[in-house]
Design a protein around this motif. Sequence first.
Motif, mmCIF file in Angstrom:
data_model
loop_
_atom_site.group_PDB
_atom_site.id
_atom_site.type_symbol
_atom_site.label_atom_id
_atom_site.label_comp_id
_atom_site.label_asym_id
_atom_site.label_seq_id
_atom_site.Cartn_x
_atom_site.Cartn_y
_atom_site.Cartn_z
ATOM 1 N N LYS A 154 6.463 -8.710 -83.592
ATOM 2 C CA LYS A 154 7.659 -8.396 -82.178
ATOM 3 C C LYS A 154 7.706 -8.561 -81.310
ATOM 4 C CE LYS A 154 9.923 -3.449 -82.172
ATOM 5 N NZ LYS A 154 9.710 -2.471 -82.208
ATOM 6 N N VAL A 155 5.970 -7.977 -80.947
ATOM 7 C CA VAL A 155 5.061 -7.874 -79.376
ATOM 8 C C VAL A 155 5.735 -9.816 -78.882
ATOM 9 C CG1 VAL A 155 3.380 -8.231 -78.709
ATOM 10 C CG2 VAL A 155 4.241 -6.060 -79.498
ATOM 11 N N LYS A 156 5.331 -10.515 -79.911
ATOM 12 C CA LYS A 156 5.197 -12.457 -79.636
ATOM 13 C C LYS A 156 6.790 -12.607 -79.215
ATOM 14 C CE LYS A 156 3.862 -16.364 -81.525
ATOM 15 N NZ LYS A 156 4.350 -16.188 -82.840
ATOM 16 N N ASN A 157 7.779 -11.976 -80.316
ATOM 17 C CA ASN A 157 9.299 -11.977 -79.940
ATOM 18 C C ASN A 157 10.014 -10.692 -79.126
ATOM 19 O OD1 ASN A 157 8.857 -14.449 -82.060
ATOM 20 N ND2 ASN A 157 10.249 -12.649 -83.380
ATOM 21 N N ARG A 158 9.732 -10.211 -78.628
ATOM 22 C CA ARG A 158 9.774 -9.278 -77.797
ATOM 23 C C ARG A 158 10.545 -9.790 -76.490
ATOM 24 N NH1 ARG A 158 5.667 -5.384 -74.924
ATOM 25 N NH2 ARG A 158 4.347 -7.064 -73.963
ATOM 26 N N GLN A 159 11.349 -9.111 -75.816
ATOM 27 C CA GLN A 159 11.996 -9.817 -74.534
ATOM 28 C C GLN A 159 10.925 -9.089 -73.672
ATOM 29 O OE1 GLN A 159 15.894 -8.823 -73.331
ATOM 30 N NE2 GLN A 159 16.049 -10.695 -72.541
ATOM 31 N N ARG A 160 10.355 -9.973 -72.382
ATOM 32 C CA ARG A 160 9.366 -9.332 -71.990
ATOM 33 C C ARG A 160 10.004 -8.989 -70.354
ATOM 34 N NH1 ARG A 160 5.524 -12.665 -70.492
ATOM 35 N NH2 ARG A 160 5.728 -13.984 -71.478
ATOM 36 N N LYS A 161 9.206 -8.177 -69.686
ATOM 37 C CA LYS A 161 10.174 -8.111 -69.079
ATOM 38 C C LYS A 161 8.692 -7.230 -67.403
ATOM 39 C CE LYS A 161 13.054 -4.373 -71.334
ATOM 40 N NZ LYS A 161 12.460 -4.515 -72.741
ATOM 41 N N LEU A 162 10.039 -7.561 -66.443
ATOM 42 C CA LEU A 162 8.709 -7.871 -64.982
ATOM 43 C C LEU A 162 9.799 -6.234 -64.739
ATOM 44 C CD1 LEU A 162 7.453 -8.362 -62.391
ATOM 45 C CD2 LEU A 162 9.298 -10.415 -61.638
ATOM 46 N N TYR A 163 8.790 -5.476 -63.674
ATOM 47 C CA TYR A 163 8.821 -4.276 -63.521
ATOM 48 C C TYR A 163 8.436 -4.292 -62.508
ATOM 49 C CZ TYR A 163 9.191 -2.544 -68.508
ATOM 50 O OH TYR A 163 9.442 -2.079 -69.623
ATOM 51 N N THR A 164 9.507 -3.606 -61.138
ATOM 52 C CA THR A 164 8.873 -3.031 -60.136
ATOM 53 C C THR A 164 10.268 -1.712 -59.411
ATOM 54 O OG1 THR A 164 11.476 -3.780 -58.749
ATOM 55 C CG2 THR A 164 9.198 -5.609 -58.403
ATOM 56 N N ASN A 165 8.552 -1.859 -58.749
ATOM 57 C CA ASN A 165 8.463 0.058 -58.069
ATOM 58 C C ASN A 165 9.414 0.568 -57.160
ATOM 59 O OD1 ASN A 165 6.363 -0.467 -56.735
ATOM 60 N ND2 ASN A 165 7.030 1.048 -56.086
ATOM 61 N N ASN A 166 10.591 1.644 -57.424
ATOM 62 C CA ASN A 166 11.162 1.915 -56.597
ATOM 63 C C ASN A 166 11.452 3.063 -56.068
ATOM 64 O OD1 ASN A 166 13.301 1.587 -58.706
ATOM 65 N ND2 ASN A 166 14.494 0.033 -57.831
ATOM 66 N N GLY A 167 10.740 3.569 -55.181
ATOM 67 C CA GLY A 167 10.543 5.542 -55.514
ATOM 68 C C GLY A 167 9.391 5.508 -55.989
ATOM 69 N N SER A 168 9.935 6.620 -57.333
ATOM 70 C CA SER A 168 8.616 7.034 -58.029
ATOM 71 C C SER A 168 9.514 6.421 -59.748
ATOM 72 C CB SER A 168 8.791 8.605 -58.194
ATOM 73 O OG SER A 168 9.692 9.226 -58.518
ATOM 74 N N TYR A 169 10.041 5.521 -59.296
ATOM 75 C CA TYR A 169 10.893 4.749 -60.713
ATOM 76 C C TYR A 169 10.294 3.356 -60.999
ATOM 77 C CZ TYR A 169 13.030 9.197 -61.558
ATOM 78 O OH TYR A 169 12.988 10.437 -61.185
ATOM 79 N N TRP A 170 10.507 2.967 -62.187
ATOM 80 C CA TRP A 170 10.178 1.607 -62.282
ATOM 81 C C TRP A 170 11.810 0.462 -63.119
ATOM 82 C CZ3 TRP A 170 6.149 -0.694 -60.968
ATOM 83 C CH2 TRP A 170 4.853 -0.487 -61.141
ATOM 84 N N SER A 171 12.292 0.022 -62.070
ATOM 85 C CA SER A 171 12.879 -0.949 -62.589
ATOM 86 C C SER A 171 13.046 -2.255 -62.938
ATOM 87 C CB SER A 171 14.307 -1.148 -61.245
ATOM 88 O OG SER A 171 13.576 -1.305 -59.889
ATOM 89 N N HIS A 172 13.195 -2.794 -64.099
ATOM 90 C CA HIS A 172 12.505 -4.308 -64.570
ATOM 91 C C HIS A 172 14.415 -4.838 -64.374
ATOM 92 C CE1 HIS A 172 14.399 -2.000 -67.867
ATOM 93 N NE2 HIS A 172 14.613 -3.906 -68.275
ATOM 94 N N VAL A 173 13.824 -6.624 -64.942
ATOM 95 C CA VAL A 173 13.894 -7.382 -65.206
ATOM 96 C C VAL A 173 14.216 -8.275 -66.427
ATOM 97 C CG1 VAL A 173 15.190 -7.789 -62.505
ATOM 98 C CG2 VAL A 173 13.088 -8.550 -63.608
ATOM 99 N N VAL A 174 14.038 -8.895 -66.857
ATOM 100 C CA VAL A 174 13.918 -9.620 -67.879
ATOM 101 C C VAL A 174 12.859 -11.155 -66.962
ATOM 102 C CG1 VAL A 174 13.817 -11.943 -69.116
ATOM 103 C CG2 VAL A 174 16.034 -10.352 -69.546
ATOM 104 N N PHE A 175 11.317 -10.981 -67.950
ATOM 105 C CA PHE A 175 10.445 -11.652 -67.081
ATOM 106 C C PHE A 175 10.433 -12.181 -68.051
ATOM 107 C CE2 PHE A 175 6.848 -12.945 -64.891
ATOM 108 C CZ PHE A 175 5.419 -13.677 -66.246
ATOM 109 N N GLU A 176 10.873 -14.052 -67.532
ATOM 110 C CA GLU A 176 10.496 -15.830 -67.776
ATOM 111 C C GLU A 176 10.135 -16.677 -66.838
ATOM 112 O OE1 GLU A 176 15.096 -16.595 -68.388
ATOM 113 O OE2 GLU A 176 14.714 -14.996 -70.904
ATOM 114 N N HIS A 177 8.889 -16.722 -66.426
ATOM 115 C CA HIS A 177 8.915 -17.759 -65.638
ATOM 116 C C HIS A 177 7.421 -18.552 -66.897
ATOM 117 C CE1 HIS A 177 5.768 -18.888 -62.685
ATOM 118 N NE2 HIS A 177 6.474 -18.030 -61.508
#
Length: 473
Positions: A154-177
């Motif tokens: 499941k971890v291998k197939n999961r959609q990995r994410k790239l999180y960046t912090n704005n203020g005290s929250y994380w926002s994320h996008v799909v991580f495909e590098h």
Amino acid sequence: MFVWAMFQQYFPYQIRNQIEKYSQRLVTFVYPYIQITFHEFTGERLMRSDAYSAIENFLTSRAATQAKRLKADIAKNNQSLVLSMDDHEEVADNFQGANLWWASGKNITKSQSLSFRPVTDEKRFYKLTFHKRHRDLILTTYLNFVLKEGKAIKVKNRQRKLYTNNGSYWSHVVFEHPASFQTLAMESHKKEEIIEDLVTFSKAEEFYSRIGRAWKRGYLLYGPPGTGKSTMIAAMANLLGYDLYDLELTAVRDNTELRKLLIETSSKSIVVIEDIDCSLDLTGQRRKKEKKEEDEETNKDGGGKQKQSVEHEREGKTSQVTLSGLLNFIDGLWSACGGERLIVFTTNHVEKLDPALIRKGRMDKHIELSYCSFEAFKVLARNYLKIESHRLFDRIGELLGEVKMTPADVAEHLMPKSASGDSEVQLRSLIEGLESARKEEDERRKIEEEASLSKKDWTEKDKDSFVKAESDT
Ligand SMILES: Nc1ncnc2c1ncn2[C@@H]1O[C@H](COP(=O)(O)OP(=O)(O)OP(=O)(O)O)[C@@H](O)[C@H]1O
Ligand SMILES: [Mg+2]
């Protein structure tokens, strides 16, 4: 069939229930196999069962090779197709000599809502059947193995994410590098050592719990700009299948917010602080020094600067994160909650970092990414030009031994310059780049020599005149 229908229809529920119960017991007594059912939804809130999804992942590989009827679905990472058993299919498995069978099924219940079309409620399940002599082996070792394997898939197939912090929250996008250690230009022995270190870490859960340490590891990547620090971080995340948390410290108001952000990071992740030397209160001191210089400048050229330095001062107020806050984040209790985390700092100026911050136990592994060596160049040539050797390689090797050029600059020279894609053009462009860099280097060295000579002269002259003045007096 008739008798069964009559039984179902007319026998009172209590008697029917008793007959079913005792007949079930008789069958179980005689029947040598054990069955375990894993329902898709369990608990009073009918949450999707983790065990069910782990078994579903575990069976995908077996279903693809054995089942005759399959269900296909796009995986969460939108790249691969996930095949699973269709209803009432069966696959066999063998574990340490024990034969067992997985069957998929579903219960259809009609919900009692008053509607023209009764809503059917499908409850899926997996049923595991095995001989009772393997009871212990299956109930302990095998099921743990299935759940662990299923989670790993499941971890291998999961959609990995790239999180960046704005203020005290994380926002994320799909991580495909696309970066990987194969595309990273670096000496192979160094690369192997890093890969070995990462893979060992990712498999060391039992080791870290035995030694009583949080399952985390710090990496310090340092070197001049354009040497592959950020590229390596992406390669690390791709190698281990981890999420990335890109933490911009200057956007964090204070240590409390920092702690809150970090507690929200998930396990199997890499927390990255890029250019750490520019984002700590160490630069606060530098900022005060800069401000003092600016104030002196402001007094010279009037109020224009004044506004800027005030802004600078206000801007300086945004982040109150301190070194101790960061040290607590690395060592503190938070690091024990959840495991399997890497912490990566990058810097262009490792000498400016506080030794307490980068000592072993915090930054366990220091990795220097330096200028492009000939071996690193060959990795770039293989990736960019798809060539392993060329008659110009000797010349390039010579020049790389004398001139410092970052892999970013080398990569730029190797980018295709024309549709023809003739690699000679790129190699020649690289040789020109290296030769002009060497010329600049020679000129710079000559100017420095002259400057030091004249400085030496001055000190000689000063000394003579000082001695003469002494003797005159
Ligand atoms: N060692 C390397 N192997 C492959 N590509 C590299 C390497 N170093 C740099 N590059 C290329 O140069 C570009 C910049 O690399 P990267 O961002 O990793 O440098 P950096 O060390 O993070 O720089 P900075 O310190 O300025 O952040 C990337 O697009 C990458 O493709
Ligand atoms: Mg970078």
